[in-house]
Each structure stands twice: as structure tokens, then as C-alpha cells.
Design an enzyme around this catalytic site. Sequence first.
Site, mmCIF file in Angstrom:
data_model
loop_
_atom_site.group_PDB
_atom_site.id
_atom_site.type_symbol
_atom_site.label_atom_id
_atom_site.label_comp_id
_atom_site.label_asym_id
_atom_site.label_seq_id
_atom_site.Cartn_x
_atom_site.Cartn_y
_atom_site.Cartn_z
ATOM 1 N N LYS A 89 0.850 -1.193 0.000
ATOM 2 C CA LYS A 89 0.000 0.000 0.000
ATOM 3 C C LYS A 89 0.884 1.241 0.000
ATOM 4 O O LYS A 89 1.585 1.500 0.969
ATOM 5 C CB LYS A 89 -0.918 0.023 1.229
ATOM 6 C CG LYS A 89 -2.038 1.049 1.035
ATOM 7 C CD LYS A 89 -2.756 1.418 2.316
ATOM 8 C CE LYS A 89 -2.025 2.452 3.102
ATOM 9 N NZ LYS A 89 -1.893 3.769 2.437
ATOM 10 N N GLY A 121 7.363 5.159 7.740
ATOM 11 C CA GLY A 121 6.400 6.234 7.981
ATOM 12 C C GLY A 121 6.667 6.882 9.323
ATOM 13 O O GLY A 121 7.786 6.811 9.854
ATOM 14 N N CYS A 152 13.459 11.633 5.889
ATOM 15 C CA CYS A 152 13.716 11.241 7.287
ATOM 16 C C CYS A 152 15.173 11.445 7.664
ATOM 17 O O CYS A 152 15.497 11.553 8.843
ATOM 18 C CB CYS A 152 13.289 9.791 7.513
ATOM 19 S SG CYS A 152 13.983 8.670 6.298
ATOM 20 N N GLU A 209 10.807 1.531 9.674
ATOM 21 C CA GLU A 209 11.686 2.676 9.412
ATOM 22 C C GLU A 209 10.898 3.929 9.744
ATOM 23 O O GLU A 209 9.976 4.296 9.025
ATOM 24 C CB GLU A 209 12.083 2.708 7.927
ATOM 25 C CG GLU A 209 13.016 1.606 7.518
ATOM 26 C CD GLU A 209 14.298 1.626 8.303
ATOM 27 O OE1 GLU A 209 14.738 2.728 8.701
ATOM 28 O OE2 GLU A 209 14.852 0.558 8.553
ATOM 29 N N THR A 247 6.590 7.779 13.396
ATOM 30 C CA THR A 247 6.823 6.963 14.595
ATOM 31 C C THR A 247 5.509 6.584 15.285
ATOM 32 O O THR A 247 5.350 5.456 15.768
ATOM 33 C CB THR A 247 7.787 7.714 15.551
ATOM 34 O OG1 THR A 247 9.049 7.791 14.883
ATOM 35 C CG2 THR A 247 7.975 7.005 16.874
ATOM 36 N N THR A 275 2.594 6.090 13.870
ATOM 37 C CA THR A 275 1.997 4.999 13.088
ATOM 38 C C THR A 275 2.755 3.703 13.355
ATOM 39 O O THR A 275 2.140 2.637 13.509
ATOM 40 C CB THR A 275 2.033 5.317 11.573
ATOM 41 O OG1 THR A 275 1.658 6.664 11.378
ATOM 42 C CG2 THR A 275 1.131 4.403 10.788
HETATM 43 O O1 TXE Z 1 2.607 9.280 7.869
HETATM 44 P P1 TXE Z 1 2.018 7.881 8.225
HETATM 45 P P2 TXE Z 1 1.849 10.679 7.877
HETATM 46 C C1 TXE Z 1 6.608 11.353 9.690
HETATM 47 C C2 TXE Z 1 6.610 12.851 9.577
HETATM 48 C C3 TXE Z 1 5.190 13.154 9.290
HETATM 49 C C4 TXE Z 1 4.507 12.134 10.173
HETATM 50 C C5 TXE Z 1 3.120 11.771 9.811
HETATM 51 O O2 TXE Z 1 6.973 13.423 10.795
HETATM 52 O O3 TXE Z 1 4.823 14.458 9.645
HETATM 53 O O4 TXE Z 1 5.317 10.992 10.040
HETATM 54 O O5 TXE Z 1 2.999 11.576 8.418
HETATM 55 C C6 TXE Z 1 0.110 4.222 6.320
HETATM 56 N N1 TXE Z 1 -1.873 0.811 9.579
HETATM 57 N N2 TXE Z 1 6.951 10.678 8.458
HETATM 58 O O6 TXE Z 1 0.744 10.727 8.841
HETATM 59 O O7 TXE Z 1 0.618 8.012 8.675
HETATM 60 C C7 TXE Z 1 -0.220 5.425 5.466
HETATM 61 O O8 TXE Z 1 -1.381 5.212 4.728
HETATM 62 C C8 TXE Z 1 -1.192 0.622 8.462
HETATM 63 C C9 TXE Z 1 8.300 10.197 8.374
HETATM 64 O O9 TXE Z 1 1.469 10.970 6.515
HETATM 65 O O10 TXE Z 1 2.984 7.182 9.079
HETATM 66 C C10 TXE Z 1 1.036 5.525 4.619
HETATM 67 O O11 TXE Z 1 0.986 4.575 3.556
HETATM 68 N N3 TXE Z 1 -0.725 1.623 7.702
HETATM 69 C C11 TXE Z 1 8.464 9.219 7.290
HETATM 70 C C12 TXE Z 1 2.144 5.145 5.597
HETATM 71 O O12 TXE Z 1 1.477 4.422 6.634
HETATM 72 C C13 TXE Z 1 -0.957 2.876 8.101
HETATM 73 C C14 TXE Z 1 7.748 9.459 6.039
HETATM 74 C C15 TXE Z 1 2.874 6.326 6.225
HETATM 75 O O13 TXE Z 1 1.938 7.216 6.781
HETATM 76 C C16 TXE Z 1 -1.674 3.136 9.291
HETATM 77 C C17 TXE Z 1 6.383 9.915 6.269
HETATM 78 C C18 TXE Z 1 -2.143 2.038 10.039
HETATM 79 N N4 TXE Z 1 -2.821 2.172 11.177
HETATM 80 C C19 TXE Z 1 6.061 10.536 7.437
HETATM 81 N N5 TXE Z 1 -1.753 4.482 9.437
HETATM 82 C C20 TXE Z 1 9.851 8.707 7.079
HETATM 83 N N6 TXE Z 1 10.398 8.027 8.077
HETATM 84 O O14 TXE Z 1 10.429 8.845 6.004
HETATM 85 C C21 TXE Z 1 -1.118 5.040 8.388
HETATM 86 N N7 TXE Z 1 -0.643 4.079 7.572
#
Ligand code: TXE
Length: 480
Positions: A173, A226, A282, A248, A228, A230
Site C-alpha cells: 500500500k 512512515g 527522514c 523505518e 513513529t 503509526t
Molecule cells: O505518515 P504515516 P503521515 C513522519 C513525519 C510526518 C509524520 C506523519 O513526521 O509528519 O510521520 O505523516 C500508512 N496501519 N513521516 O501521517 O501516517 C499510510 O497510509 C497501516 C516520516 O502521513 O505514518 C502511509 O501509507 N498503515 C516518514 C504510511 O502508513 C498505516 C515518512 C505512512 O503514513 C496506518 C512519512 C495504520 N494504522 C512521514 N496508518 C519517514 N520516516 O520517512 C497510516 N498508515
Amino acid sequence: MEKILNYINGELVPPASDMWLDNYNPAEGKVYNLIPDSDEKDIEKAVAAAKKAFPAWSELPTSERSDILLKIAEGIDREFESLAKAESDDNGKPLKLAKAVDIPRASSNIRFFATAILHFDSQAHQTDQQAINYTTRTPLGVVGCISPWNLPLYLFTWKIAPALAAGCTVVAKPSELTPMTAYLFSKICKEAGLPNGVLNVVHGLGGKAGQAIIEHPEVIAISFTGGTTTGKKIAATAAPMFKKLSLELGGKNPNIIFADADFDEAVSTSIHSSFSNQGEICLCGSRILVERSVYDRFVEEFVNRTRKLVVGDPTEEKTRVGALVSEAHMNKVLSYIELAKKEGGKVVTGGERVIVKGRCNAGYFVAPTIILGLDQQCRTNQEEIFGPVVTIMPFDKEEEVIEFANGTAYGLSATIWTENLKRAHRVAHQLKCGIVWVNCWLLRDLRTPFGGMKQSGVGREGGWEALRFFTEQKNICIKL
Ligand code: TXE
């Protein structure tokens, strides 16, 4: 309006519910296509297809799996222009950056794992004159890969390439904010002859489609990049099911500049490590720590160079800073700038939304922002902002900067600028993070382990680590 489709069992299909979500072009602040609002029914179909495809895919000679993956990489190269445009349209990043980094690296990811698998081996141990042990590694089965929006195709392929190369079948996804390149990638996989069901791409919300992947009992491993928060949620669901996890997560990376550093290189690379991809990487160095004797000189030069960065239409050649990924994310970044001011920080450049004239006048642009005068403990210096915002702090001693650098809940990466070799090694060893760059930033060798310590995640990706993650080990002991 164009509808992006799921890729399940080799077919491009609408979601079971026929429900759709808006996909925004963040540089224009406008909806430009629709994406499936998939739910557990779509995940069920995708898992069933992946399960059915697993025996044949995992038993295919490695060289044949490798050939198919190499054809996919060729497809990425062929579709380079349209993928780069889609990456920029979805994410808001400069088109130039998508062409220089995202798309070429996506192709390299596939090529790397397509060829690495040909050299992947297992071990044997002779136990004195008593026994011989040999260890086999077999693909896990159906795995889930969930990727974020900041480097959409690059991070999507970083996960699925080792999984597919190792012989797993995948339910993936991409982020609902940046679905387009994964959709185009599905078409490339079809054209390359990837057998039906080997890769299934299901679009939709994290809490719905993503959560259904995590909860599915047949999905036995999860590779996630994604936020932390999440990551914690995913671990809480997956751990009691004993799923294998690679997480990660975020970073609050220190960029340490000693007085003996090559000043010009430290300044110009720090511009990249602070503001590339609008700071939405990140690995960006969001806390710049500068030895006091060069602090004033560094601040002056760094601020001057930052002011010259062109914020604007991502399609224009001169643009260095594009739009943030969404309105909500822009508001989050702006709220952190307000917080920094409340905490006593002084914004010396940037600090506000930028209205770009013309096509992009409703886009989500924020000026590159530099904040001085904050202490190490404040929230601005502790929490991941994930935007074009950096703080600069002075330090006096090596021990002090190590304490500052290690003083957050994160531990992803760090950069050290010094011409003193002994100090470089000494400091690098004491930093509690997974990746340390000395006199450079974002120089990547795909063979090296990639990942963080503390709240930046668990597990390592890259090289053999990724292939090991997607395989199960078995030791067979034979008495002599
Ligand atoms: O990311 P999410 P968000 C950090 C950054 C950002 C914050 C939130 O600080 O402001 O995270 O970003 C999927 N079960 N990073 O909210 O939600 C979601 O659909 C399964 C750092 O946009 O973590 C997407 O595909 N999947 C980071 C993915 O998780 C779930 C890069 C990432 O989204 C889920 C992005 C669930 N319960 C954000 N909830 C990096 N480390 O590079 C969400 N998702």
C-alpha cells in the site's frame, strides 16, 4: 476525472466498495484524480491472490525471478519522464529532483535486488567431528509493504524489490497522498510479465486499507516506513500475532559542524541536508550544531545561501523548494514555527507560507526557515517537524555536542563535519544512531544496512539485511 486503480491478481480493478478519495496536486492545491478508498474486502482479495501466486513464484529459478525484475527496472527507465512528472505532481517536489533522485533510485533499487539475489547464500558449520549443520533460507510467504509519501516510488520499490527477489509475494500500500507512481508501476509490472498475484497494490487510507494488511493473519511480515506514531500502532497490532517487523520511522538528525571542517563544503551540503525535498526526508539534518568559534560565520553564510533558494512551481528549472505534501502537513509545519517562537526561538529567515504567483497560487509552500536561540530540550528540538525548518545551536566541547546529538528519542542518522580523522571516528562511534555520514550526506551504497536506533525504528533494510528479512532460516543438523 482520472481514476487510479488497484492492481490485484494481475488486473487493474476498482475498489470493491466503489468508494473513492480525492488526490491533490499540492503545488496547485487542487484535486487532480481519484484513488480507491479500499477496505478489508480488497485486502482479502489481494492476500488470496498473493497466497495463490506464492508456490510458483518462490519455486521459480532465481535467475528467472531476477530476469523479470530487471525487465521491471527497464520499464521504469522507459517511463522515466511520466514517472518523474507523477512523482512531482503527487508530492509537490521539484520535477528536477524527481528526475535526479526518486526515479533513478527506484530503478536502481530493483536492479540491485534483482542481481543481489543471484549471490545470496547460506551457511554451513561443522561441529568438531560430531556433526554438520547447514542453514537454509526460504522465502517467508505473503508479506505486507507499506510506504510513505516523501519519496513515493523510491521507498515503495525499496521495500517490494527485496521481497519479490527473495521469492515472497506482496500486498503493498503506497501512501494515499502519493499514489500515482505506484499505479504507473503496476502497469509496468504487467507489461514486464510479472505473474498474476505476485505483487498486489492496494490504494487507500492507512487506518483502513493499511490496518487491514497489518491485521490479516496470512500476512506474516510487515515492512513499514512512515511516522513513529503509526509505527507504534503497527507494532501494537503485529507483535501479539508474532509477525516479523521492519519499521523505518522518523528522525531528528544532528548535523555537527566542528571548527576545523571544510567550511564551504559544510555550508553547501548543509543547505541540501536541511532543505532538499522541502525537508521531507527522514535523513534530513534538522538540528545544526556548530562549534562556537565558527558559529557566527556559519550562521551568516548559511542564512545568506538559504535566502537565495527559489521556492516555486515544481516544474520550473530554477525551483529548489517545492510544495509541502498536503495542506494539513503545511499547517503542521507552520504550527511548529509558531511553537518555536513561543519557546523563545528567533526566526532569522523564512517562517511563513509562500504564495507563488500563477498556476501554483493555492499551493502549500513554506519558505525555508532557520531558527536560532533555542535550547536542546525544547519541543522544537525534540520533535520531528518534517519540513523546511532547521535550528542552529552553538556548542563548546566534543562531549557536549555528543550529548546534544544523542539527546532526543530518535536515532536515525547524523552528519559530522571535521578534518580530524581521529575525532571523526571517535564521535561517530558515540552517536546513538544507525547511519553516520562524515563530511557528506545521503551518499548511499545499497549494500549497507539502513535503519535507526531508539524511536527511529527496528530492523535494518538494504543489502543482505533486506533479503534476510524476507526469508526464514532453518538449521539442519546431521550427526556424522
Ligand atoms: O505518515 P504515516 P503521515 C513522519 C513525519 C510526518 C509524520 C506523519 O513526521 O509528519 O510521520 O505523516 C500508512 N496501519 N513521516 O501521517 O501516517 C499510510 O497510509 C497501516 C516520516 O502521513 O505514518 C502511509 O501509507 N498503515 C516518514 C504510511 O502508513 C498505516 C515518512 C505512512 O503514513 C496506518 C512519512 C495504520 N494504522 C512521514 N496508518 C519517514 N520516516 O520517512 C497510516 N498508515
